[in-house]
Write a protein that holds these residues in place. Structure first.
Motif: not given
Ligand code: FE
Ligand code: FE
Ligand code: ZN
Length: 276
Positions: A73-78, A106-107, A115-123, A145-150
């Motif tokens: 849900l928080c991928a970089a690609k739209e 998995h979030p 992470a902040e951007c990820g959190i926003e996108l997931i929510a 917390g593997k790689g860029s896991e949120v």
């Protein structure tokens, strides 16, 4: 004690119920579609009805469905975000065939966005797909917390939950391997970790447990599951988790590398612990 494992959904719902009973389980997890993604199978209401009857007869607890790993849900690609949003919306619609259960995911991975951007996108995605009418509770899984896991800390999970409007539809799934790998020492200070969880998220949000040993030491951020008692967490510490009064009554799902015999043995062992 509510205990079970991950079952294959390929033969349908009633078949999963029968497989769970054969293993001595009274809950189970299943992928809502192929874990690597792809189109979900059509739900057969007759098949579901049979499962619901079996669950009632054998006093099952809540099921813990699992979203595919490809959902981010928080991928970089739209386009991946849109695809993932469609996937969770579709899964939640299908979850209503088995009302009142859990849907864990998995979030996501923020893939360099932070992470902040990820959190926003997931929510944001959750706010777009959750509905007042749904009977399913959606669980964020604690991550290694593997790689860029949120979701690598209780704070990150809290920050997602804080931004979700329909809070009553949300909870957390506590994965023992992931929490350990994330750096929470459940071997030497389980009470402290649960207290920390309570202070940051609230134990009332802890709905289910993924019950695994870990191949790596605390804080390794690796996420390699081991059989119960064969990893760095060990049987004694895991026994304390399985019998902890604050976790009593929650569904425990094994995600250990096992065959059916192995799962049967682990389920039996954990039931014995609970009796002691
Ligand atoms: Fe998971
Ligand atoms: Fe897990
Ligand atoms: Zn894992």
């Amino acid at each position: 004690m509510l205990i079970g494992n991950h079952l294959s959904a390929s033969k349908g719902y009633a078949a999963m119920g029968r497989a769970a009973i054969a293993l001595g389980a009274n809950t189970f997890a299943f992928f809502t579609r192929n874990p690597r993604g792809g189109k979900a199978k059509e739900v057969n209401p007759e098949d579901v009805k049979k499962l619901l009857l079996l669950m009632e007869e054998h006093r099952f607890g809540k099921l813990v469905a699992h979203a595919p790993y490809t959902m981010n849900l928080c991928a970089a690609k739209e386009d991946i975000r849109q695809f993932s949003k469609g996937m969770i919306a579709d899964d939640l619609a299908r979850m209503e065939y088995t009302p009142g259960n859990y849907y864990n995911f998995h979030p996501g991975s923020h893939v360099g966005q932070g992470a902040e951007c990820g959190i926003e996108l997931i929510a944001e995605a959750l706010n777009a797909v959750l509905t007042e009418e749904q009977t399913t509770t959606v669980l964020l899984e604690t991550m290694a917390g593997k790689g860029s896991e949120v979701g690598r800390s209780f704070e990150e999970l809290r920050d997602i939950l804080l931004r979700v409007t329909l809070k009553d539809k949300m909870g957390v799934c506590f994965d023992t391997c992931h929490v350990w790998d994330a750096g929470y020492d459940i071997v030497n200070d389980l009470d402290g970790v649960l207290k920390e969880f309570d202070g940051i998220i609230g134990l009332n949000r802890l709905m289910a447990v993924h019950f695994n040993d870990s191949m790596n030491p605390c804080g390794a951020h690796k996420d390699r599951h081991a059989r119960i008692g064969e990893g760095c967490i060990g049987a004694e510490a895991l026994r304390r988790v399985a019998t902890h009064p604050l976790l009593a009554g929650k569904p425990f799902i094994l995600e250990t590398p096992n065959d059916d015999e192995g799962y049967k043995r682990e389920i039996n062992m954990i039931r014995e612990w609970a009796k002691e």
